[in-house]
Design a protein around this motif. Structure first.
Motif: not given
Length: 153
Positions: A54-59, A95-99
């Motif tokens: 699935e393409d089209g994601w931003r982070a 270290n952290t989280d990504y959305i």
């Protein structure tokens, strides 16, 4: 709390194996279970042995190192975005989280988070754009200037 917009398009995919994954890429998230081998990567780094994607994601990255005792960070962000009918794909590291959000929801997501008090860091002059502005105002302007926003990558 600060949230950094990560430049680039992301792909979420399932792969045959990890032999073709570019582990030297700036971003590469791997998940393996008894049922699948998953990968989140920059779209340009999607391996050839992908089964489904699935393409089209931003982070976005939650800035700083998050202590394991912190509670509710992801749920708070998820609830804010759910109020705008925006689904998320979350990845956690040590270290952290990504959305991750779908590309078409990026601006609304950043606007909503800024409105809730998160400092948005974009790595360019657009970070202050989100301060003290309503979601509807930003989305109206964004729809009128879509091409300019696409160039901030």
């Amino acid at each position: 709390m600060e949230i950094r917009r990560i430049k680039g398009d992301f792909t979420v995919c399932k792969v045959v194996d990890y032999s073709q994954v570019n582990l030297e890429s700036e971003f590469c998230f791997i998940g393996k279970t008894d049922e699948e081998k998953s990968l989140v990567c920059l779209t340009e780094d999607t391996p050839a042995n992908t089964i489904a994607c699935e393409d089209g994601w931003r982070a976005f990255r939650i800035e700083g190192m998050l202590d394991f005792s912190l509670v509710g960070i992801l749920s708070g962000i998820s609830a804010l975005l759910a109020a705008e009918n925006i689904g998320i794909f979350a990845v956690s590291t040590f270290n952290t989280d990504y959305i991750l959000v779908k590309k078409e929801n990026e601006m609304c997501s950043l606007s909503r988070l800024a409105g809730a008090g998160y400092k948005i860091i974009t790595g360019d002059d657009y970070g202050n754009y989100f301060l003290n502005r309503s979601v509807s105002d930003i989305m109206e302007e964004y729809s009128e200037q879509y091409d300019e926003w696409e160039r901030i990558d």
